[in-house]
Design an enzyme around this catalytic site. Structure first.
Site, PDB file in Angstrom:
ATOM      1  N   VAL A   3      -8.363   7.955   2.201  1.00 56.37           N
ATOM      2  CA  VAL A   3      -9.418   7.240   2.912  1.00 56.37           C
ATOM      3  C   VAL A   3      -9.732   7.899   4.269  1.00 56.37           C
ATOM      4  O   VAL A   3      -8.826   8.256   5.010  1.00 56.37           O
ATOM      5  CB  VAL A   3      -9.029   5.746   3.082  1.00 56.37           C
ATOM      6  CG1 VAL A   3      -7.773   5.575   3.933  1.00 56.37           C
ATOM      7  CG2 VAL A   3     -10.170   4.940   3.647  1.00 56.37           C
ATOM      8  N   LYS A  16     -10.664   6.675  17.443  1.00 60.66           N
ATOM      9  CA  LYS A  16     -10.421   8.133  17.464  1.00 60.66           C
ATOM     10  C   LYS A  16     -10.897   8.773  16.159  1.00 60.66           C
ATOM     11  O   LYS A  16     -11.212   9.972  16.136  1.00 60.66           O
ATOM     12  CB  LYS A  16      -8.945   8.456  17.761  1.00 60.66           C
ATOM     13  CG  LYS A  16      -7.912   7.954  16.741  1.00 60.66           C
ATOM     14  CD  LYS A  16      -7.642   8.902  15.593  1.00 60.66           C
ATOM     15  CE  LYS A  16      -6.766   8.238  14.548  1.00 60.66           C
ATOM     16  NZ  LYS A  16      -6.622   9.021  13.316  1.00 60.66           N
ATOM     17  N   ALA A  68      -0.770   7.487   1.256  1.00 61.13           N
ATOM     18  CA  ALA A  68      -0.089   8.581   1.958  1.00 61.13           C
ATOM     19  C   ALA A  68       0.758   8.050   3.114  1.00 61.13           C
ATOM     20  O   ALA A  68       1.924   8.424   3.284  1.00 61.13           O
ATOM     21  CB  ALA A  68      -1.134   9.569   2.484  1.00 61.13           C
ATOM     22  N   TRP A  69       0.177   7.144   3.908  1.00 58.89           N
ATOM     23  CA  TRP A  69       0.914   6.670   5.084  1.00 58.89           C
ATOM     24  C   TRP A  69       1.915   5.569   4.710  1.00 58.89           C
ATOM     25  O   TRP A  69       3.031   5.539   5.210  1.00 58.89           O
ATOM     26  CB  TRP A  69      -0.070   6.201   6.153  1.00 58.89           C
ATOM     27  CG  TRP A  69       0.543   5.842   7.474  1.00 58.89           C
ATOM     28  CD1 TRP A  69       0.198   4.764   8.244  1.00 58.89           C
ATOM     29  CD2 TRP A  69       1.563   6.543   8.224  1.00 58.89           C
ATOM     30  NE1 TRP A  69       0.940   4.753   9.408  1.00 58.89           N
ATOM     31  CE2 TRP A  69       1.779   5.834   9.417  1.00 58.89           C
ATOM     32  CE3 TRP A  69       2.323   7.694   7.978  1.00 58.89           C
ATOM     33  CZ2 TRP A  69       2.723   6.241  10.371  1.00 58.89           C
ATOM     34  CZ3 TRP A  69       3.265   8.091   8.925  1.00 58.89           C
ATOM     35  CH2 TRP A  69       3.458   7.368  10.108  1.00 58.89           C
ATOM     36  N   GLY A 106       0.837  -1.202   0.000  1.00 54.09           N
ATOM     37  CA  GLY A 106       0.000   0.000   0.000  1.00 54.09           C
ATOM     38  C   GLY A 106       0.867   1.246   0.000  1.00 54.09           C
ATOM     39  O   GLY A 106       1.400   1.646   1.033  1.00 54.09           O
ATOM     40  N   ASN A 115     -10.211  12.447   8.397  1.00 49.93           N
ATOM     41  CA  ASN A 115     -11.452  12.258   9.158  1.00 49.93           C
ATOM     42  C   ASN A 115     -11.997  13.588   9.656  1.00 49.93           C
ATOM     43  O   ASN A 115     -13.184  13.872   9.535  1.00 49.93           O
ATOM     44  CB  ASN A 115     -11.197  11.283  10.319  1.00 49.93           C
ATOM     45  CG  ASN A 115     -11.032   9.863   9.813  1.00 49.93           C
ATOM     46  OD1 ASN A 115     -11.997   9.223   9.419  1.00 49.93           O
ATOM     47  ND2 ASN A 115      -9.792   9.391   9.780  1.00 49.93           N
ATOM     48  N   GLU A 140     -11.185   6.624   7.356  1.00 54.49           N
ATOM     49  CA  GLU A 140     -11.541   5.312   7.921  1.00 54.49           C
ATOM     50  C   GLU A 140     -12.714   5.379   8.888  1.00 54.49           C
ATOM     51  O   GLU A 140     -13.426   4.399   9.078  1.00 54.49           O
ATOM     52  CB  GLU A 140     -10.328   4.706   8.655  1.00 54.49           C
ATOM     53  CG  GLU A 140      -9.147   4.348   7.769  1.00 54.49           C
ATOM     54  CD  GLU A 140      -9.357   3.034   7.003  1.00 54.49           C
ATOM     55  OE1 GLU A 140     -10.508   2.611   6.812  1.00 54.49           O
ATOM     56  OE2 GLU A 140      -8.341   2.457   6.586  1.00 54.49           O
TER      57      GLU A 140
HETATM   58  N1  LIG Z   1      -2.313   9.177   6.347  1.00 53.28           N
HETATM   59  C1  LIG Z   1      -2.061   9.170   7.631  1.00 53.28           C
HETATM   60  O1  LIG Z   1      -1.710  10.212   8.193  1.00 53.28           O
HETATM   61  C2  LIG Z   1      -2.168   7.920   8.429  1.00 53.28           C
HETATM   62  C3  LIG Z   1      -2.909   6.843   7.994  1.00 53.28           C
HETATM   63  N2  LIG Z   1      -3.021   5.711   8.763  1.00 53.28           N
HETATM   64  C4  LIG Z   1      -3.814   4.576   8.333  1.00 53.28           C
HETATM   65  O2  LIG Z   1      -3.140   3.908   7.260  1.00 53.28           O
HETATM   66  C5  LIG Z   1      -4.087   3.296   6.391  1.00 53.28           C
HETATM   67  C6  LIG Z   1      -3.809   3.753   4.959  1.00 53.28           C
HETATM   68  O3  LIG Z   1      -3.972   5.156   4.946  1.00 53.28           O
HETATM   69  P1  LIG Z   1      -3.372   6.078   3.815  1.00 53.28           P
HETATM   70  O4  LIG Z   1      -2.158   5.522   3.224  1.00 53.28           O
HETATM   71  O5  LIG Z   1      -3.255   7.423   4.414  1.00 53.28           O
HETATM   72  O6  LIG Z   1      -4.591   6.044   2.776  1.00 53.28           O
HETATM   73  P2  LIG Z   1      -4.616   6.408   1.207  1.00 53.28           P
HETATM   74  O7  LIG Z   1      -6.037   6.642   0.887  1.00 53.28           O
HETATM   75  O8  LIG Z   1      -3.608   7.426   0.891  1.00 53.28           O
HETATM   76  O9  LIG Z   1      -4.132   5.037   0.533  1.00 53.28           O
HETATM   77  C7  LIG Z   1      -4.910   3.864   0.606  1.00 53.28           C
HETATM   78  C8  LIG Z   1      -4.093   2.690   0.119  1.00 53.28           C
HETATM   79  O10 LIG Z   1      -4.949   1.542   0.073  1.00 53.28           O
HETATM   80  C9  LIG Z   1      -4.766   0.924  -1.189  1.00 53.28           C
HETATM   81  N3  LIG Z   1      -5.982   0.197  -1.564  1.00 53.28           N
HETATM   82  C10 LIG Z   1      -7.258   0.666  -1.533  1.00 53.28           C
HETATM   83  N4  LIG Z   1      -8.085  -0.289  -1.997  1.00 53.28           N
HETATM   84  C11 LIG Z   1      -7.326  -1.359  -2.316  1.00 53.28           C
HETATM   85  C12 LIG Z   1      -7.611  -2.654  -2.821  1.00 53.28           C
HETATM   86  N5  LIG Z   1      -8.851  -3.057  -3.102  1.00 53.28           N
HETATM   87  N6  LIG Z   1      -6.570  -3.507  -3.027  1.00 53.28           N
HETATM   88  C13 LIG Z   1      -5.320  -3.122  -2.744  1.00 53.28           C
HETATM   89  N7  LIG Z   1      -4.990  -1.909  -2.255  1.00 53.28           N
HETATM   90  C14 LIG Z   1      -5.990  -1.041  -2.042  1.00 53.28           C
HETATM   91  C15 LIG Z   1      -4.470   2.056  -2.135  1.00 53.28           C
HETATM   92  O11 LIG Z   1      -3.874   1.611  -3.338  1.00 53.28           O
HETATM   93  C16 LIG Z   1      -3.517   2.889  -1.282  1.00 53.28           C
HETATM   94  O12 LIG Z   1      -2.219   2.358  -1.323  1.00 53.28           O
HETATM   95  C17 LIG Z   1      -5.480   3.726   6.897  1.00 53.28           C
HETATM   96  O13 LIG Z   1      -6.021   2.673   7.670  1.00 53.28           O
HETATM   97  C18 LIG Z   1      -5.183   4.934   7.765  1.00 53.28           C
HETATM   98  O14 LIG Z   1      -6.124   5.100   8.821  1.00 53.28           O
HETATM   99  C19 LIG Z   1      -2.382   5.614   9.960  1.00 53.28           C
HETATM  100  C20 LIG Z   1      -1.601   6.657  10.426  1.00 53.28           C
HETATM  101  C21 LIG Z   1      -1.445   7.880   9.714  1.00 53.28           C
HETATM  102  O1  LIG Z   2      -4.281   8.602  11.914  1.00 50.01           O
HETATM  103  C1  LIG Z   2      -3.886   9.675  11.563  1.00 50.01           C
HETATM  104  C2  LIG Z   2      -3.007  10.524  12.392  1.00 50.01           C
HETATM  105  O2  LIG Z   2      -2.500   9.831  13.466  1.00 50.01           O
HETATM  106  C3  LIG Z   2      -4.315  10.222  10.260  1.00 50.01           C
HETATM  107  O3  LIG Z   2      -5.606  10.670  10.376  1.00 50.01           O
HETATM  108  P1  LIG Z   2      -6.559  10.688   9.106  1.00 50.01           P
HETATM  109  O4  LIG Z   2      -6.685   9.276   8.634  1.00 50.01           O
HETATM  110  O5  LIG Z   2      -7.828  11.278   9.631  1.00 50.01           O
HETATM  111  O6  LIG Z   2      -5.906  11.571   8.084  1.00 50.01           O
END
Ligand SMILES: NC(=O)C1=CN([C@@H]2O[C@H](COP(=O)(O)OP(=O)(O)OC[C@H]3O[C@@H](n4cnc5c(N)ncnc54)[C@H](O)[C@@H]3O)[C@@H](O)[C@H]2O)C=CC1
Ligand SMILES: O=C(CO)COP(=O)(O)O
Length: 331
Positions: free
Chosen positions: A279, A191, A10-11, A7, A256, A281
């Site tokens: 996303v 959260k 962003a994260w 994946g 969120n 979540e």
């Molecule tokens: N962005 C942030 O600041 C943070 C995010 N997270 C958590 O990390 C997780 C990912 O978040 P982000 O990377 O920010 O989201 P994002 O929306 O930027 O990326 C989502 C990822 O999921 C993949 N994906 C979606 N549907 C898919 C499928 N059917 N098959 C395979 N891959 C698929 C996408 O290709 C992408 O790599 C979430 O659960 C989020 O809560 C945790 C801490 C910080």
């Molecule tokens: O989990 C996060 C920060 O710790 C990121 O929050 P969002 O998924 O709401 O952007």
């Protein structure tokens, strides 16, 4: 170490940079060929993480599942939680028996009510002692800018938690270890529901008192649910609980919070989804939290009010009125 990150969102992209800065060889996998190509050709992922101008040289990407995980000592999963199950299933055949799997995801599967530790270990047939969750106040754009941030790594195995923590420790990213996997998973997932509600109250024009009320009640709800599920209360009072709640509920960098803010401004759920930069979540997790509360016999007034926003179109004023509807005994 050789580490795969599944994946490149962003994260995932940002955490890949953290792991590379910590000295690991990082292979990113994504279903989206555009992200894979730009990481390999331009050393960037402008679609998902535009603020990173150049990823370290020890980050590469692939669309091939087998080559992503074949040599990985640690596999990190950073996929949108509702898609984790279908995304992980094809990897099972390529995983080594000694590989540690780490979840960065903060959500509960809507269809089953399962936490991500449950989904990941079930789908991959993974023993619990080779699973770790990472969660904390980690807004990706700030971590990507290498601003000082801390996180929590939880595993039922202290050795696994320490291995993961050592692999992601850098001068700007500080991991702390914990054994409370259930607590960590619920902190990260719950959260987001509170952040939706705080964002919504802000979007509706309310100020600090209303935001503080929602945050405090959200924390109480998270803690009560967590304790009923077997988690430790101290996890909710720590970095991954109140810490992440503060970061997420206060920042327009949070998807969120922003999703809620847009709802509070009058957007529909569909419009807020289209406007979301990744996303949110908390949206699918809200119903899962209401159901979790019902199965554990824990009241979830905040998640229930938020579910009325998402499912029935309740507006920001209605959300706050509903939160005022409970008994006046206790806080
Ligand atoms: N962005 C942030 O600041 C943070 C995010 N997270 C958590 O990390 C997780 C990912 O978040 P982000 O990377 O920010 O989201 P994002 O929306 O930027 O990326 C989502 C990822 O999921 C993949 N994906 C979606 N549907 C898919 C499928 N059917 N098959 C395979 N891959 C698929 C996408 O290709 C992408 O790599 C979430 O659960 C989020 O809560 C945790 C801490 C910080
Ligand atoms: O989990 C996060 C920060 O710790 C990121 O929050 P969002 O998924 O709401 O952007």
């Amino acid at each position: 170490m050789n580490i795969a990150v599944l994946g490149a969102g962003a994260w995932g992209t940002t955490f890949g940079q953290v792991l590379a800065d910590a000295g690991n060889q990082v292979t990113m996998w994504d279903i989206d060929p555009e992200s894979v190509n730009s990481i390999n050709q331009e050393h960037r992922n402008p679609r998902r993480m535009p603020s990173i101008e150049r990823l370290p040289d020890n980050v590469r990407a692939t669309s091939d599942r087998q080559s992503a995980v074949a040599c990985a000592e640690i596999v990190v999963v950073a996929i949108a939680a509702q898609h984790a199950r279908e995304a992980l299933e094809p990897f099972k055949a390529f995983m080594h028996s000694s590989t540690i799997v780490v979840s960065l995801m903060k959500g509960i599967e809507r269809q089953t009510g399962q936490r991500m530790d449950q989904v990941v270990t079930e789908v991959l047939g993974l023993p619990l002692d080779r699973f770790a969750a990472v969660s904390g106040p980690n807004l990706s754009k700030e971590v990507a800018a290498r601003q000082p941030s801390a996180t929590v790594v939880a595993s039922s195995s202290e050795q696994t938690a320490l291995t993961v923590a050592n692999a992601c420790e850098t001068a700007y990213f500080k991991p702390f270890v914990s054994s409370d996997v259930v607590g960590l998973e619920l902190c990260g997932s719950l959260k987001n529901v509170t952040a939706l509600a705080v964002g919504m109250s802000r979007g509706a024009g309310y100020g600090e008192n209303t935001a503080a009320m929602i945050q405090a009640r959200g924390l109480a709800e998270m803690t009560a649910l967590g304790q009923a599920a077997g988690a430790q209360a101290k996890t909710f009072a720590g970095l991954a609980g109140v810490g992440d709640l503060i970061a997420t509920c206060a920042s327009s960098l949070s998807r969120n919070y922003t999703f809620g803010f847009n709802l509070g401004k009058g957007m529909s759920v569909e419009e807020a989804s289209l406007a979301s930069n990744g996303v949110a979540e908390g949206v699918p997790t809200t119903d899962a939290v209401v159901q979790l509360g019902q199965s554990l016999h824990v009241a979830t007034p905040l998640a229930t009010a938020m579910s009325h926003v998402l499912d029935q179109g309740l507006d920001g004023a209605g959300l706050v009125t509903e939160l005022f509807g409970g008994p006046i005994i206790g806080e």
